[in-house]
Design a protein around this motif. Sequence first.
Motif, PDB file in Angstrom:
ATOM      1  N   THR A 201       1.797  14.216  -1.141  1.00  0.00           N
ATOM      2  CA  THR A 201       0.774  14.482  -0.122  1.00  0.00           C
ATOM      3  C   THR A 201      -0.111  15.462  -0.869  1.00  0.00           C
ATOM      4  N   THR A 202      -1.570  15.454  -0.366  1.00  0.00           N
ATOM      5  CA  THR A 202      -2.226  16.515  -1.044  1.00  0.00           C
ATOM      6  C   THR A 202      -3.006  17.430  -0.160  1.00  0.00           C
ATOM      7  N   GLU A 203      -3.690  18.475  -0.504  1.00  0.00           N
ATOM      8  CA  GLU A 203      -4.454  19.327   0.379  1.00  0.00           C
ATOM      9  C   GLU A 203      -5.297  18.624   1.277  1.00  0.00           C
ATOM     10  N   SER A 204      -5.672  17.444   0.883  1.00  0.00           N
ATOM     11  CA  SER A 204      -6.830  16.581   1.502  1.00  0.00           C
ATOM     12  C   SER A 204      -6.160  15.719   2.472  1.00  0.00           C
ATOM     13  N   ASP A 205      -4.905  16.090   2.919  1.00  0.00           N
ATOM     14  CA  ASP A 205      -3.990  15.186   3.777  1.00  0.00           C
ATOM     15  C   ASP A 205      -4.025  13.823   3.416  1.00  0.00           C
ATOM     16  N   LYS A 206      -3.818  13.590   1.986  1.00  0.00           N
ATOM     17  CA  LYS A 206      -3.873  12.185   1.578  1.00  0.00           C
ATOM     18  C   LYS A 206      -2.244  12.004   1.370  1.00  0.00           C
ATOM     19  N   LEU A 207      -1.641  10.675   1.629  1.00  0.00           N
ATOM     20  CA  LEU A 207      -0.316  10.334   1.302  1.00  0.00           C
ATOM     21  C   LEU A 207      -0.260   9.114   0.868  1.00  0.00           C
ATOM     22  N   ILE A 208       0.688   9.239  -0.100  1.00  0.00           N
ATOM     23  CA  ILE A 208       1.226   7.877  -0.517  1.00  0.00           C
ATOM     24  C   ILE A 208       2.631   7.725  -0.795  1.00  0.00           C
ATOM     25  N   CYS A 209       3.313   6.587  -0.724  1.00  0.00           N
ATOM     26  CA  CYS A 209       4.782   6.560  -0.968  1.00  0.00           C
ATOM     27  C   CYS A 209       4.756   5.204  -1.895  1.00  0.00           C
ATOM     28  N   LEU A 210       5.436   5.406  -3.145  1.00  0.00           N
ATOM     29  CA  LEU A 210       5.574   4.188  -4.045  1.00  0.00           C
ATOM     30  C   LEU A 210       6.988   4.126  -4.375  1.00  0.00           C
ATOM     31  N   ARG A 211       7.318   2.802  -4.255  1.00  0.00           N
ATOM     32  CA  ARG A 211       8.540   2.282  -4.712  1.00  0.00           C
ATOM     33  C   ARG A 211       8.959   2.635  -6.164  1.00  0.00           C
ATOM     34  N   THR A 212      10.306   3.377  -6.428  1.00  0.00           N
ATOM     35  CA  THR A 212      10.313   3.671  -7.714  1.00  0.00           C
ATOM     36  C   THR A 212      10.560   2.853  -8.779  1.00  0.00           C
ATOM     37  N   VAL A 213      11.151   1.718  -8.508  1.00  0.00           N
ATOM     38  CA  VAL A 213      11.256   0.716  -9.602  1.00  0.00           C
ATOM     39  C   VAL A 213      10.384   0.382 -10.139  1.00  0.00           C
ATOM     40  N   ASP A 214       9.022   0.158  -9.455  1.00  0.00           N
ATOM     41  CA  ASP A 214       8.103  -0.345 -10.045  1.00  0.00           C
ATOM     42  C   ASP A 214       6.759   0.089  -9.531  1.00  0.00           C
ATOM     43  N   MET A 215       6.731   1.408  -8.710  1.00  0.00           N
ATOM     44  CA  MET A 215       5.265   1.916  -8.416  1.00  0.00           C
ATOM     45  C   MET A 215       4.638   1.087  -7.360  1.00  0.00           C
ATOM     46  N   LEU A 216       5.030   0.053  -6.770  1.00  0.00           N
ATOM     47  CA  LEU A 216       4.452  -0.658  -5.623  1.00  0.00           C
ATOM     48  C   LEU A 216       4.377   0.205  -4.316  1.00  0.00           C
ATOM     49  N   LYS A 217       2.941   0.324  -4.005  1.00  0.00           N
ATOM     50  CA  LYS A 217       2.639   1.092  -2.772  1.00  0.00           C
ATOM     51  C   LYS A 217       3.371   0.549  -1.585  1.00  0.00           C
ATOM     52  N   ALA A 218       4.205   1.558  -1.137  1.00  0.00           N
ATOM     53  CA  ALA A 218       4.723   1.221   0.394  1.00  0.00           C
ATOM     54  C   ALA A 218       4.113   1.771   1.385  1.00  0.00           C
ATOM     55  N   PHE A 219       3.448   2.838   1.521  1.00  0.00           N
ATOM     56  CA  PHE A 219       2.707   3.520   2.361  1.00  0.00           C
ATOM     57  C   PHE A 219       1.677   4.304   1.938  1.00  0.00           C
TER      58      PHE A 219
END
Length: 219
Positions: A201-219
């Motif tokens: 998460t960032t101070e601009s209220d951005k969020l990203i979750c990435l699958r650890t095996v391949d960095m596929l965007k989950a959220f």
Amino acid sequence: MKKYIILSVLFTLFGLVSCYDDDSSLGTKKIGDITIGTLEDASIISYSGNKLIREPEIETTYPDDQLTYAWYIYKEDQDKGFRTNKIDSVKNLSYEVNLPAGSYTIIFEATATENGYAATAEMKLAVSTTFSQGFYILKETADGNTELDVYTQNGLVPDLLAMTQGEALPGSPRNLSVGYSQAFIDTEENKMVNANTVCITTESDKLICLRTVDMLKAF
């Protein structure tokens, strides 16, 4: 009766001569041989600057300036034709592998420009990553945005967000966390899956979750 037999034979011979005298464009093009040597399968760790290098051996009756080349890649479960993803148009391949983990097929194609005659050879490529086998480093970029590095036994892999998502995350860093066995929809497979993720998460209220095996965007 013999008269009819003779006429029948003559008509048959006339038909064969007509076929033989066919002046279609295909019949007038010279067809030669193109033989491509075996391409060895490979296993590569992705997103680490590793390159797939292949220099195929070609035996052919065509001059070098009458041949064109193409390299294609596709996932083994892809249902489209292999020509949907060309990665290069040279004879000798030097391809940096930045792909999600999985099994791929590489196809090399050599084509004669004179008549379109082509030959292909293929190899298997097993792609893995080291994203789940190291330490994540959350950092702020020079322009005030958020990036992610990972340090593994093979060294530092910088700027994972730019490499896998196309750009850094807007805003300065706020938080880095890990989610275990998170459920999400894999848009590539179009099904529900569970996987470990790294979330930012960032101070601009951005969020990203990435699958650890391949960095596929989950959220």
